[in-house]
Design an enzyme around this catalytic site. Structure first.
Site, mmCIF file in Angstrom:
data_model
loop_
_atom_site.group_PDB
_atom_site.id
_atom_site.type_symbol
_atom_site.label_atom_id
_atom_site.label_comp_id
_atom_site.label_asym_id
_atom_site.label_seq_id
_atom_site.Cartn_x
_atom_site.Cartn_y
_atom_site.Cartn_z
ATOM 1 N N LEU A 1 90.036 35.146 12.462
ATOM 2 C CA LEU A 1 91.343 35.678 12.872
ATOM 3 C C LEU A 1 91.659 34.943 14.160
ATOM 4 O O LEU A 1 90.785 34.798 15.017
ATOM 5 C CB LEU A 1 91.251 37.183 13.163
ATOM 6 N N ASP A 2 92.898 34.474 14.321
ATOM 7 C CA ASP A 2 93.176 33.730 15.541
ATOM 8 C C ASP A 2 93.134 34.660 16.752
ATOM 9 O O ASP A 2 93.095 35.886 16.623
ATOM 10 C CB ASP A 2 94.483 32.927 15.435
ATOM 11 N N GLU A 3 93.111 34.045 17.921
ATOM 12 C CA GLU A 3 92.877 34.793 19.163
ATOM 13 C C GLU A 3 93.857 35.944 19.358
ATOM 14 O O GLU A 3 93.497 37.013 19.840
ATOM 15 C CB GLU A 3 92.972 33.807 20.342
ATOM 16 N N LYS A 4 95.112 35.744 18.964
ATOM 17 C CA LYS A 4 96.134 36.768 19.192
ATOM 18 C C LYS A 4 96.248 37.770 18.047
ATOM 19 O O LYS A 4 97.058 38.682 18.097
ATOM 20 C CB LYS A 4 97.491 36.094 19.429
ATOM 21 N N SER A 5 95.459 37.587 16.994
ATOM 22 C CA SER A 5 95.461 38.522 15.871
ATOM 23 C C SER A 5 94.299 39.494 16.030
ATOM 24 O O SER A 5 93.343 39.222 16.743
ATOM 25 C CB SER A 5 95.360 37.766 14.549
#
Length: 194
Positions: A48-52
Site C-alpha cells: 500500500l503506498d505511503e499515503k494509503s
C-alpha cells in the site's frame, strides 16, 4: 517449517516495508517494523503506498506471497474522492481508463465500482489529509484484480476526481473488519482464502 502470517491495519504515512537501506529514509520515514515484534523473514504481501491505509497481509512464506501477488485476487478499496463523482466518471473507471505507469501508458482492466450512499464506519482520517476543506467529497468502493503502482489513485484522478483518502478493506476473503490503525493480528492464511 511452520510459517507465520499476520494481517495489519497499515496506518497513513507508513511505508509498506520493514526497513530501508537508505539513511535518509530511516531518519524521515516510518516502517512496518515499529508496529510489532515480527518474526525473522517476515514480508508484506503486496504493498500500500505511503499515503494509503488499511489491510496489509504479512507472511514468512515467500511462495505464498508470490502466489497471492501473481494470481489476480480481488482487492477492495474504500475511496474518498475530491468532489461528487458523476455517473459518467463511474462508468469510465468500471470499463478501464488509461493511466501512466513508470512513464508508459497502461489501460486498466474492467473493475467493480459503486458509489456508497452511507459513509463507511472507519477510524478518523489522519489530520495531515486535510479532507473536505474546500469541496464536498464522495465515497466509492473499488474492486480490482490487479495492483499497479498507485493504480486506484491514478484511476480516480484520470476522470477528474482525485483520491483524498484510500483504505484497503479486503484481499480475497480476508477482511479488515473492525481493526484500527497500527493493529496487528496473527492469522492463518490458506490459498483457499483467495
Amino acid at each position: 517449517m511452520q510459517h507465520s502470517h499476520f494481517k495489519i491495519y497499515k496506518p497513513f504515512a507508513m511505508l509498506s516495508q520493514m526497513s530501508s537501506g537508505e539513511d535518509r529514509q530511516l531518519r524521515k520515514k516510518r516502517f512496518l517494523s515499529e508496529l510489532y515484534d515480527f518474526p525473522d523473514g517476515i514480508m508484506p504481501i503486496g504493498r500500500l503506498d505511503e499515503k494509503s491505509e488499511g489491510l496489509l497481509l504479512m507472511t514468512t512464506d515467500g511462495k505464498l506471497s508470490d502466489t497471492i501477488n501473481s494470481s489476480g485476487i480481488e482487492k477492495e478499496y474504500l475511496v474518498q474522492l475530491d468532489g461528487l463523482i458523476t455517473p459518467d466518471a463511474i462508468q469510465k473507471i468500471a470499463e478501464g481508463v488509461t493511466i501512466g505507469i513508470f512513464g508508459k501508458k497502461y489501460k486498466t482492466k474492467p473493475c467493480g465500482i459503486k458509489v456508497l450512499s452511507d459513509l463507511p464506519s472507519l477510524p478518523d482520517a489522519d489530520s495531515a489529509l486535510r479532507i473536505g476543506r474546500h469541496r464536498p467529497t464522495s465515497w466509492v468502493s473499488i474492486i480490482i484484480k490487479e495492483g499497479k503502482f498507485r493504480q486506484v489513485r491514478k484511476m480516480t484522478a484520470s476522470v477528474g476526481f482525485p483520491t483524498v483518502r484510500l483504505i484497503r478493506v479486503r484481499i480475497g476473503d480476508i477482511q479488515l473488519e473492525n481493526m484500527t490503525p497500527r493493529e496487528v493480528v496473527a492469522v492463518s492464511i490458506n490459498l483457499t482464502d483467495f
